[in-house]
Scaffold this active site. Structure first.
Site, PDB file in Angstrom:
ATOM      1  N   ALA A   1      -3.418  -0.139   6.422  1.00 31.77           N
ATOM      2  CA  ALA A   1      -4.787  -0.610   6.662  1.00 31.77           C
ATOM      3  C   ALA A   1      -5.742   0.243   5.852  1.00 31.77           C
ATOM      4  CB  ALA A   1      -5.138  -0.529   8.146  1.00 31.77           C
TER       5      ALA A   1
ATOM      6  N   GLU B   1      -0.486 -10.843   3.593  1.00 31.60           N
ATOM      7  CA  GLU B   1      -0.241  -9.862   4.641  1.00 31.60           C
ATOM      8  C   GLU B   1      -0.551 -10.451   6.008  1.00 31.60           C
ATOM      9  OE1 GLU B   1      -1.156  -5.665   2.323  1.00 31.60           O
ATOM     10  OE2 GLU B   1      -2.825  -6.819   3.142  1.00 31.60           O
TER      11      GLU B   1
ATOM     12  N   GLY C   1       0.808  -1.204   0.000  1.00 32.49           N
ATOM     13  CA  GLY C   1       0.000   0.000   0.000  1.00 32.49           C
ATOM     14  C   GLY C   1       0.843   1.256   0.000  1.00 32.49           C
ATOM     15  N   SER C   2       0.175   2.396  -0.183  1.00 33.31           N
ATOM     16  CA  SER C   2       0.888   3.660  -0.379  1.00 33.31           C
ATOM     17  C   SER C   2       1.609   4.134   0.873  1.00 33.31           C
ATOM     18  CB  SER C   2      -0.094   4.735  -0.862  1.00 33.31           C
ATOM     19  OG  SER C   2      -1.163   4.905   0.055  1.00 33.31           O
TER      20      SER C   2
ATOM     21  N   LYS D   1      -8.000   6.989   7.707  1.00 35.46           N
ATOM     22  CA  LYS D   1      -8.227   5.558   7.880  1.00 35.46           C
ATOM     23  C   LYS D   1      -8.837   5.217   9.239  1.00 35.46           C
ATOM     24  CE  LYS D   1      -6.480   4.893   3.857  1.00 35.46           C
ATOM     25  NZ  LYS D   1      -5.239   4.156   3.614  1.00 35.46           N
TER      26      LYS D   1
ATOM     27  N   LYS E   1      -8.330  -4.802   5.964  1.00 32.14           N
ATOM     28  CA  LYS E   1      -7.291  -4.750   4.951  1.00 32.14           C
ATOM     29  C   LYS E   1      -7.753  -5.529   3.727  1.00 32.14           C
ATOM     30  CE  LYS E   1      -3.062  -5.491   6.109  1.00 32.14           C
ATOM     31  NZ  LYS E   1      -2.656  -4.336   5.275  1.00 32.14           N
TER      32      LYS E   1
ATOM     33  N   ASP F   1       2.833  -2.608   8.020  1.00 37.24           N
ATOM     34  CA  ASP F   1       1.766  -2.733   7.025  1.00 37.24           C
ATOM     35  C   ASP F   1       0.755  -1.620   7.214  1.00 37.24           C
ATOM     36  OD1 ASP F   1       0.441  -3.878   4.898  1.00 37.24           O
ATOM     37  OD2 ASP F   1       0.317  -5.872   5.790  1.00 37.24           O
TER      38      ASP F   1
END
Length: 235
Positions: free
Chosen positions: A89, A115, A33-34, A133, A106, A87
Site C-alpha cells: 500500500a 490489484e 511494489g517493493s 506507510k 494504492k 499486496d
C-alpha cells in the site's frame, strides 16, 4: 540499507511474514511494489523447498518477478478462488477510532485496477507495509485509472468533488504514464480524506473511470515490518 519510504529490512520482515501464511496448494494473488516483492521472493524459496502454489500476478512487474523466482502462474479465469492475496500500500489508515480504519491508498505503480480485482477476489487479503506507510488519516493523492478519451472530463468531475487532478507523466519517455490496461492515470489530491468510503463511492460513479486507488473494507490484516519485528493490524 534504506529504500524510499522505509528500510529494506522492515519491508522484508513484513513480506516474509505474509508469505508464511501461504498454505500448500494455495492460489496466491501476487501484488506489486517493493514490500510485496520480498513476499514473492520468499514464496519462490518456499517453492524451491517443495511448496506447491499457483500465483495470480497483478502487474507485469509481479509477473516477471514470479517467473524469475520459479512460482507457477495462472489467471483469475482459470481458478475457482484465490485463497490469499498479498499486496502493499502507498498509505494505510491506522486510527482504530476512525471509520476509515484499514482503508488503503494504492496505485503508485499504476497497477491498482488489477490489484483491486485480485485482492477483492481473495478469501483473505494481507497487506504488507513499513511504518512510513501508516497515517491516522489518508492524505496521499488518489490515483484514478481513466479511459484516455475521458481524462479531461473526469478531471473536471474530480474538481467538482473538491479534488485537484494531475495527469501522471512518464519518467523515461515523453507523454503520460500508460497502464498495463492501456489507460491513463490521474493523481487526485483531496487533502485529508476523513470518509474514504464516501469518496470511493463518488469516484466509482464517474463515467470514464475504470478504477481508483481507494481500497475500502477489503484488507483483513496489515503486517507492518519494523526494525525489530512485525506488528499486526487485524480488521
Amino acid at each position: 540499507m534504506k529504500t524510499a519510504g522505509g528500510s529494506d529490512a522492515a519491508k522484508r520482515r513484513a513480506g516474509e511474514r505474509a508469505a508464511d501464511e501461504v498454505a500448500d496448494g494455495a492460489v496466491v494473488g501476487l501484488g506489486t511494489g517493493s514490500t510485496t516483492a520480498h513476499a514473492i521472493r520468499a514464496l519462490g524459496r518456499a517453492v524451491d523447498d517443495g511448496l506447491t502454489i499457483r500465483g495470480v500476478p497483478t502487474s507485469f512487474q509481479s509477473r516477471q518477478l514470479a517467473l524469475e523466482v520459479g512460482i507457477p502462474l495462472t489467471t483469475l479465469d482459470a481458478v475457482e478462488t484465490v485463497d490469499i492475496a498479498i499486496d502493499g500500500a502507498d498509505q494505510v489508515a491506522d486510527d482504530p477510532e476512525s471509520a476509515g480504519h484499514g482503508a488503503l491508498i494504492k496505485g503508485g505503480g499504476a497497477a491498482h485496477t488489477r490489484e483491486k480485482v485480485v485482492d477483492a477476489a481473495a478469501d483473505r487479503f494481507v497487506v504488507v507495509a513499513d511504518p512510513s506507510k501508516l497515517a491516522a488519516t489518508l492524505e496521499r493523492a488518489v490515483p484514478i485509472e481513466v479511459i484516455p478519451d475521458a481524462h479531461t472530463v473526469v478531471a473536471d468531475r474530480v474538481r467538482d468533488l473538491g479534488g485537484e487532478p494531475t495527469l501522471r507523466e512518464a519518467g523515461a519517455k515523453d507523454g503520460p504514464v500508460v497502464t498495463d490496461n492501456g489507460n491513463l492515470v490521474l493523481d487526485c489530491e483531496f487533502g485529508a480524506i476523513d470518509d474514504p468510503g464516501d469518496l470511493a463511492t463518488r469516484l466509482s460513479r464517474l463515467p470514464g473511470v475504470l478504477e481508483h486507488g481507494l481500497f475500502v473494507d477489503l484488507a483483513d490484516v496489515t503486517y507492518v515490518g519494523t526494525e525489530s519485528g512485525v506488528e499486526t493490524r487485524e480488521y
